[in-house]
Design a protein around this motif. Structure first.
Motif, mmCIF file in Angstrom:
data_model
loop_
_atom_site.group_PDB
_atom_site.id
_atom_site.type_symbol
_atom_site.label_atom_id
_atom_site.label_comp_id
_atom_site.label_asym_id
_atom_site.label_seq_id
_atom_site.Cartn_x
_atom_site.Cartn_y
_atom_site.Cartn_z
ATOM 1 N N VAL A 207 -18.337 -3.583 21.608
ATOM 2 C CA VAL A 207 -18.176 -2.487 21.040
ATOM 3 C C VAL A 207 -16.976 -1.597 21.532
ATOM 4 O O VAL A 207 -16.135 -1.047 20.575
ATOM 5 N N ALA A 208 -16.781 -1.700 22.824
ATOM 6 C CA ALA A 208 -15.652 -0.858 23.428
ATOM 7 C C ALA A 208 -14.303 -1.760 22.875
ATOM 8 O O ALA A 208 -13.238 -0.857 22.570
ATOM 9 N N TRP A 209 -14.295 -2.968 23.065
ATOM 10 C CA TRP A 209 -13.064 -3.769 22.569
ATOM 11 C C TRP A 209 -12.947 -3.479 21.293
ATOM 12 O O TRP A 209 -11.710 -3.316 20.827
ATOM 13 N N GLY A 210 -14.014 -3.702 20.391
ATOM 14 C CA GLY A 210 -13.686 -3.585 19.022
ATOM 15 C C GLY A 210 -13.208 -2.154 18.524
ATOM 16 O O GLY A 210 -12.616 -2.069 17.436
ATOM 17 N N ILE A 211 -13.701 -1.283 19.151
ATOM 18 C CA ILE A 211 -13.076 0.475 18.720
ATOM 19 C C ILE A 211 -11.515 0.249 19.268
ATOM 20 O O ILE A 211 -10.965 0.833 18.406
ATOM 21 N N LEU A 212 -11.353 -0.187 20.137
ATOM 22 C CA LEU A 212 -10.023 -0.228 20.435
ATOM 23 C C LEU A 212 -9.092 -0.977 19.601
ATOM 24 O O LEU A 212 -8.064 -0.601 19.117
ATOM 25 N N SER A 213 -9.566 -2.149 19.091
ATOM 26 C CA SER A 213 -9.046 -2.939 17.828
ATOM 27 C C SER A 213 -8.870 -2.160 16.744
ATOM 28 O O SER A 213 -7.882 -1.984 15.901
ATOM 29 N N GLY A 214 -9.988 -1.395 16.375
ATOM 30 C CA GLY A 214 -9.879 -0.452 15.243
ATOM 31 C C GLY A 214 -8.891 0.923 15.192
ATOM 32 O O GLY A 214 -8.285 0.840 14.383
ATOM 33 N N PHE A 215 -8.795 1.362 16.559
ATOM 34 C CA PHE A 215 -7.721 2.243 16.714
ATOM 35 C C PHE A 215 -6.347 1.775 16.301
ATOM 36 O O PHE A 215 -5.525 2.270 15.616
ATOM 37 N N THR A 216 -6.033 0.766 17.073
ATOM 38 C CA THR A 216 -4.694 0.075 17.037
ATOM 39 C C THR A 216 -4.338 -0.380 15.474
ATOM 40 O O THR A 216 -3.380 -0.251 14.920
ATOM 41 N N PHE A 217 -5.491 -0.842 14.680
ATOM 42 C CA PHE A 217 -5.216 -1.492 13.434
ATOM 43 C C PHE A 217 -5.057 -0.066 12.568
ATOM 44 O O PHE A 217 -4.212 -0.085 11.549
ATOM 45 N N ALA A 218 -5.648 1.042 12.754
ATOM 46 C CA ALA A 218 -5.422 2.210 11.896
ATOM 47 C C ALA A 218 -3.924 2.682 12.017
ATOM 48 O O ALA A 218 -3.376 3.021 11.134
ATOM 49 N N ILE A 219 -3.430 2.705 13.297
ATOM 50 C CA ILE A 219 -2.139 3.398 13.392
ATOM 51 C C ILE A 219 -1.241 2.124 12.604
ATOM 52 O O ILE A 219 -0.150 2.513 12.066
ATOM 53 N N LEU A 220 -1.296 0.715 12.834
ATOM 54 C CA LEU A 220 -0.734 -0.290 12.036
ATOM 55 C C LEU A 220 -0.587 -0.160 10.728
ATOM 56 O O LEU A 220 0.336 -0.055 9.970
ATOM 57 N N SER A 221 -1.874 0.343 10.269
ATOM 58 C CA SER A 221 -2.025 0.469 8.484
ATOM 59 C C SER A 221 -1.171 1.610 7.880
ATOM 60 O O SER A 221 -0.772 1.599 7.033
ATOM 61 N N LEU A 222 -0.945 2.778 8.765
ATOM 62 C CA LEU A 222 -0.436 4.019 8.413
ATOM 63 C C LEU A 222 1.067 3.637 8.548
ATOM 64 O O LEU A 222 1.838 4.218 7.667
ATOM 65 N N LEU A 223 1.399 3.033 9.769
ATOM 66 C CA LEU A 223 3.164 2.550 9.864
ATOM 67 C C LEU A 223 3.325 1.588 8.295
ATOM 68 O O LEU A 223 4.525 1.733 8.223
ATOM 69 N N ASN A 224 2.426 0.655 8.252
ATOM 70 C CA ASN A 224 2.793 -0.204 7.280
ATOM 71 C C ASN A 224 2.913 0.585 5.847
ATOM 72 O O ASN A 224 3.865 0.394 4.949
ATOM 73 N N ARG A 225 1.947 1.539 5.695
ATOM 74 C CA ARG A 225 2.026 2.303 4.369
ATOM 75 C C ARG A 225 3.364 3.056 4.181
ATOM 76 O O ARG A 225 3.963 3.353 3.125
ATOM 77 N N LYS A 226 4.038 3.711 5.505
ATOM 78 C CA LYS A 226 5.156 4.260 5.472
ATOM 79 C C LYS A 226 6.369 3.461 5.146
ATOM 80 O O LYS A 226 7.250 4.070 4.617
ATOM 81 N N TRP A 227 6.391 2.278 5.585
ATOM 82 C CA TRP A 227 7.516 1.468 5.311
ATOM 83 C C TRP A 227 7.367 0.328 4.219
ATOM 84 O O TRP A 227 8.312 -0.216 3.955
ATOM 85 N N VAL A 228 6.156 0.247 3.761
ATOM 86 C CA VAL A 228 5.865 -0.883 2.631
ATOM 87 C C VAL A 228 6.714 -0.839 1.476
ATOM 88 O O VAL A 228 7.099 -1.863 0.872
ATOM 89 N N ARG A 229 7.144 0.384 0.948
ATOM 90 C CA ARG A 229 7.988 0.491 -0.215
ATOM 91 C C ARG A 229 9.431 0.010 0.083
ATOM 92 O O ARG A 229 9.950 0.137 -1.008
ATOM 93 N N GLU A 230 9.648 -0.109 1.473
ATOM 94 C CA GLU A 230 11.177 -0.272 1.593
ATOM 95 C C GLU A 230 11.332 -1.740 1.533
ATOM 96 O O GLU A 230 12.555 -2.079 1.687
ATOM 97 N N HIS A 231 10.576 -2.660 2.114
ATOM 98 C CA HIS A 231 10.762 -3.913 2.125
ATOM 99 C C HIS A 231 9.499 -4.806 1.488
ATOM 100 O O HIS A 231 8.349 -4.296 1.522
ATOM 101 N N PRO A 232 9.685 -6.158 1.095
ATOM 102 C CA PRO A 232 8.807 -6.583 0.465
ATOM 103 C C PRO A 232 7.611 -7.100 1.405
ATOM 104 O O PRO A 232 7.927 -7.086 2.572
ATOM 105 N N PRO A 233 6.288 -6.851 0.737
ATOM 106 C CA PRO A 233 5.253 -7.558 1.893
ATOM 107 C C PRO A 233 5.377 -8.642 2.863
ATOM 108 O O PRO A 233 5.107 -8.580 3.931
ATOM 109 N N VAL A 234 6.045 -9.550 2.225
ATOM 110 C CA VAL A 234 6.089 -10.682 2.837
ATOM 111 C C VAL A 234 7.112 -10.812 4.080
ATOM 112 O O VAL A 234 6.968 -11.250 5.120
ATOM 113 N N VAL A 235 8.219 -9.800 3.914
ATOM 114 C CA VAL A 235 9.147 -9.583 4.928
ATOM 115 C C VAL A 235 8.332 -8.712 6.132
ATOM 116 O O VAL A 235 8.621 -9.177 7.470
ATOM 117 N N ILE A 236 7.623 -7.789 5.694
ATOM 118 C CA ILE A 236 6.826 -7.002 6.844
ATOM 119 C C ILE A 236 5.831 -7.841 7.639
ATOM 120 O O ILE A 236 6.044 -7.812 8.726
#
Length: 286
Positions: free
Chosen positions: A151-180
């Motif tokens: 559970v501890a490792w899984g929650i840490l995985s979830g936290f880092t994925f949340a940050i990654l998802s939000l950063l992707n949303r911020k930049w996804v419109r500037e570059h094609p998904p395959v490039v990202i």
């Protein structure tokens, strides 16, 4: 009324199904978590690179600042997946996936502040219900030991994925998904490469084949689909859909690994599934 783009929903669902399948490789591959991630990102980078050669690279990052930002995304991706496979290796596929599914809570707290969007009570309720579902699944287990570590490792995985998802949303419109996806996996691979100096194991043909499938199908394809889905839907909705990942993963684990979910696991999974469907239905009419 504003309808959610069907393409975005379908692509996000397909990506999440493949994410759920990827969790099984934490059990199939008797390798350190970082080694699995190294192979996964290496094959994914090669596959995405071939796609870019055939289809055209699209808009590529050229300035140093953007490249450094992609390097940051790659580092987050590597850390997220290492935590993810550690969670599964020390416990079970179900526990690892369910603990990871807490990431909507992090997104719900961060996204409105980050993107200056209106906070909605329904988003908070959705995240809370997801947490309730996870608690139902893991509560009967004793405190400490394998379940606690998973559970501890899984929650840490979830936290880092949340940050990654939000950063992707911020930049996804500037570059094609395959490039990202290419740059994220490529930088993750490069950042993990130095660790090979301390690896003294041996990989057989079967392990190479599984790493290739994990990298090409469960990573390159699923990663690109998920990022592309974010061009049509908010990260919050994508995160709720991604809550189906433990459901898919538990089904795959039952069919392929003979891991039988307990009644609490089924009960918690039902809460998550119902919450996801309710959230999707509400957002298609809001």
């Amino acid at each position: 009324m504003k309808n959610i783009n069907t393409t975005g929903l379908l692509e996000t669902h397909a990506a999440v199904l493949l994410f759920g399948l990827a969790g099984l490789f934490g059990k199939y591959l008797d390798l350190p978590a970082w080694t699995i991630v190294l192979g996964r990102t290496g094959f994914a980078t090669a596959a995405l690179g071939m796609v870019m050669v055939v289809a055209g690279p699209g808009k590529m990052p050229r300035d140093a600042k953007t490249i450094l930002l992609f390097a940051l995304l790659g580092a987050l991706l590597a850390v997220h997946w290492i935590f993810f496979f550690l969670a599964i290796q020390v416990s079970t596929v179900a526990v690892g996936l369910l603990a990871f599914s807490t990431f909507p809570v992090f997104i719900t707290c961060i996204e409105p502040w980050w993107f200056k969007e209106k906070r909605r009570a329904f988003d908070g309720i959705t995240a809370l219900l997801v947490m309730v579902g996870v608690c139902i699944m893991v509560y009967p287990s004793p405190f400490g030991g394998q379940i606690f570590s998973g559970v501890a490792w899984g929650i840490l995985s979830g936290f880092t994925f949340a940050i990654l998802s939000l950063l992707n949303r911020k930049w996804v419109r500037e570059h094609p998904p395959v490039v990202i996806a290419f740059y994220q996996n490529g930088f993750a691979f490069l950042l993990l490469m130095p660790m090979l100096a301390g690896f003294h194991g041996h990989l057989g043909a079967g392990q190479w084949a599984m790493l290739a499938f994990l990298g090409v199908v469960c990573t390159a394809l699923s990663h690109a689909l998920f990022i592309r889905g974010l061009t049509f839907i908010r990260a919050q909705l994508a995160s709720v859909i991604a809550c189906l990942e433990p459901v898919y993963g538990i089904v795959f684990a039952y069919l392929l690994l003979d891991e039988t979910p307990s009644p609490p696991t089924l009960a918690g999974g039902t809460v998550i599934l119902i919450t996801t469907i309710a959230a999707m239905s509400r957002r298609t009419t809001v």
